[in-house]
Scaffold this motif. Structure first.
Motif, PDB file in Angstrom:
ATOM      1  N   ARG A 141      64.564  79.148  51.502  1.00 20.64           N
ATOM      2  CA  ARG A 141      63.472  80.076  51.481  1.00 20.64           C
ATOM      3  C   ARG A 141      62.214  79.333  51.245  1.00 20.64           C
ATOM      4  NH1 ARG A 141      65.084  84.659  53.553  1.00 20.64           N
ATOM      5  NH2 ARG A 141      63.272  85.614  52.976  1.00 20.64           N
ATOM      6  N   GLU A 142      62.144  78.200  51.701  1.00 18.64           N
ATOM      7  CA  GLU A 142      60.602  77.377  51.389  1.00 18.64           C
ATOM      8  C   GLU A 142      59.941  77.085  52.635  1.00 18.64           C
ATOM      9  OE1 GLU A 142      61.397  75.618  46.885  1.00 18.64           O
ATOM     10  OE2 GLU A 142      61.309  74.249  48.771  1.00 18.64           O
ATOM     11  N   VAL A 143      58.750  77.371  52.590  1.00 19.38           N
ATOM     12  CA  VAL A 143      58.085  76.658  53.758  1.00 19.38           C
ATOM     13  C   VAL A 143      56.905  75.743  53.076  1.00 19.38           C
ATOM     14  CG1 VAL A 143      56.375  77.023  55.634  1.00 19.38           C
ATOM     15  CG2 VAL A 143      58.219  78.710  54.921  1.00 19.38           C
ATOM     16  N   LEU A 144      57.014  74.318  53.892  1.00 18.46           N
ATOM     17  CA  LEU A 144      56.055  73.471  53.186  1.00 18.46           C
ATOM     18  C   LEU A 144      55.125  73.247  54.585  1.00 18.46           C
ATOM     19  CD1 LEU A 144      58.467  70.825  51.603  1.00 18.46           C
ATOM     20  CD2 LEU A 144      56.899  72.526  50.456  1.00 18.46           C
ATOM     21  N   ARG A 169      53.312  79.839  49.614  1.00 20.09           N
ATOM     22  CA  ARG A 169      53.879  81.048  49.077  1.00 20.09           C
ATOM     23  C   ARG A 169      53.751  82.170  50.232  1.00 20.09           C
ATOM     24  NH1 ARG A 169      54.929  80.561  43.687  1.00 20.09           N
ATOM     25  NH2 ARG A 169      53.954  78.722  42.918  1.00 20.09           N
ATOM     26  N   MET A 170      54.883  82.861  50.611  1.00 16.01           N
ATOM     27  CA  MET A 170      54.860  84.094  51.273  1.00 16.01           C
ATOM     28  C   MET A 170      55.980  85.329  50.893  1.00 16.01           C
ATOM     29  SD  MET A 170      56.284  82.198  54.769  1.00 16.01           S
ATOM     30  CE  MET A 170      54.765  81.300  55.034  1.00 16.01           C
ATOM     31  N   THR A 206      52.369  92.455  59.180  1.00 20.51           N
ATOM     32  CA  THR A 206      53.022  91.386  58.706  1.00 20.51           C
ATOM     33  C   THR A 206      52.660  89.982  59.398  1.00 20.51           C
ATOM     34  OG1 THR A 206      55.046  92.878  58.276  1.00 20.51           O
ATOM     35  CG2 THR A 206      55.538  90.382  58.575  1.00 20.51           C
ATOM     36  N   VAL A 207      52.569  90.300  60.750  1.00 22.56           N
ATOM     37  CA  VAL A 207      52.066  89.207  61.739  1.00 22.56           C
ATOM     38  C   VAL A 207      50.683  88.873  61.195  1.00 22.56           C
ATOM     39  CG1 VAL A 207      51.205  88.273  63.947  1.00 22.56           C
ATOM     40  CG2 VAL A 207      53.367  89.695  63.709  1.00 22.56           C
ATOM     41  N   LYS A 208      49.632  89.578  60.831  1.00 26.10           N
ATOM     42  CA  LYS A 208      48.330  89.437  60.393  1.00 26.10           C
ATOM     43  C   LYS A 208      48.575  88.462  59.051  1.00 26.10           C
ATOM     44  CE  LYS A 208      43.987  91.554  59.072  1.00 26.10           C
ATOM     45  NZ  LYS A 208      43.162  92.905  58.862  1.00 26.10           N
ATOM     46  N   ARG A 209      49.319  88.852  58.029  1.00 27.87           N
ATOM     47  CA  ARG A 209      49.502  88.461  56.750  1.00 27.87           C
ATOM     48  C   ARG A 209      50.055  86.998  57.032  1.00 27.87           C
ATOM     49  NH1 ARG A 209      51.766  93.220  55.484  1.00 27.87           N
ATOM     50  NH2 ARG A 209      53.697  92.395  55.012  1.00 27.87           N
ATOM     51  N   LEU A 210      50.999  86.838  57.954  1.00 27.75           N
ATOM     52  CA  LEU A 210      51.623  85.238  58.254  1.00 27.75           C
ATOM     53  C   LEU A 210      50.477  84.647  58.535  1.00 27.75           C
ATOM     54  CD1 LEU A 210      54.041  83.294  58.445  1.00 27.75           C
ATOM     55  CD2 LEU A 210      54.760  84.637  60.622  1.00 27.75           C
ATOM     56  N   LYS A 244      47.446  84.509  58.268  1.00 30.22           N
ATOM     57  CA  LYS A 244      46.526  84.087  57.189  1.00 30.22           C
ATOM     58  C   LYS A 244      47.361  83.230  56.184  1.00 30.22           C
ATOM     59  CE  LYS A 244      43.816  86.312  53.499  1.00 30.22           C
ATOM     60  NZ  LYS A 244      43.245  87.346  52.643  1.00 30.22           N
ATOM     61  N   ARG A 245      48.611  83.288  55.954  1.00 32.75           N
ATOM     62  CA  ARG A 245      49.105  82.441  55.072  1.00 32.75           C
ATOM     63  C   ARG A 245      49.221  80.960  55.601  1.00 32.75           C
ATOM     64  NH1 ARG A 245      49.819  85.183  50.638  1.00 32.75           N
ATOM     65  NH2 ARG A 245      51.142  87.025  50.483  1.00 32.75           N
TER      66      ARG A 245
END
Length: 101
Positions: A13-16, A23-24, A67-71, A73-74
């Motif tokens: 559960r990591e995104v690089l 962090r999400m 949720t899409v908006k936050r993603l 932004k991340r």
């Protein structure tokens, strides 16, 4: 799983983004992983709501849109991919060619 400059590792559960850990929230990660699982697919609102919240889609996609908006932004401008809205249908993840910017 690789999309643009992202490396998504579902088991841990990591995104690089390059070598930077993004962090999400769990829901943002689940949405990204689902969208990345089939880049040629437009994911309908109902399918996304069912997959992320395990409920039926009743026509209100505010929670999903948030949720899409936050993603988005991340991910920011350096992820090499973007979440695109498909008006009246849903969302898809698309790799972005850096030379086109």
């Amino acid at each position: 799983m690789r999309v643009g400059r992202l490396t998504i590792d579902p088991p841990v559960r990591e995104v690089l983004a390059g070598d930077q850990l993004l962090r999400m929230s769990a829901r943002e990660f689940d949405l990204l992983t689902l969208l990345a699982s089939d880049l040629h697919r437009v994911w309908p609102f109902g399918a996304l709501v069912k997959a992320l919240w395990h409920t039926d889609y009743l026509g209100d996609h505010e929670q999903l849109a948030s949720t899409v908006k936050r993603l988005r932004k991340r991910l920011g401008p350096n992820a090499g991919c973007e979440v695109h809205s498909v008006h009246g249908v849903g969302y898809r993840l698309q790799a972005v060619d850096a030379a086109v910017a």
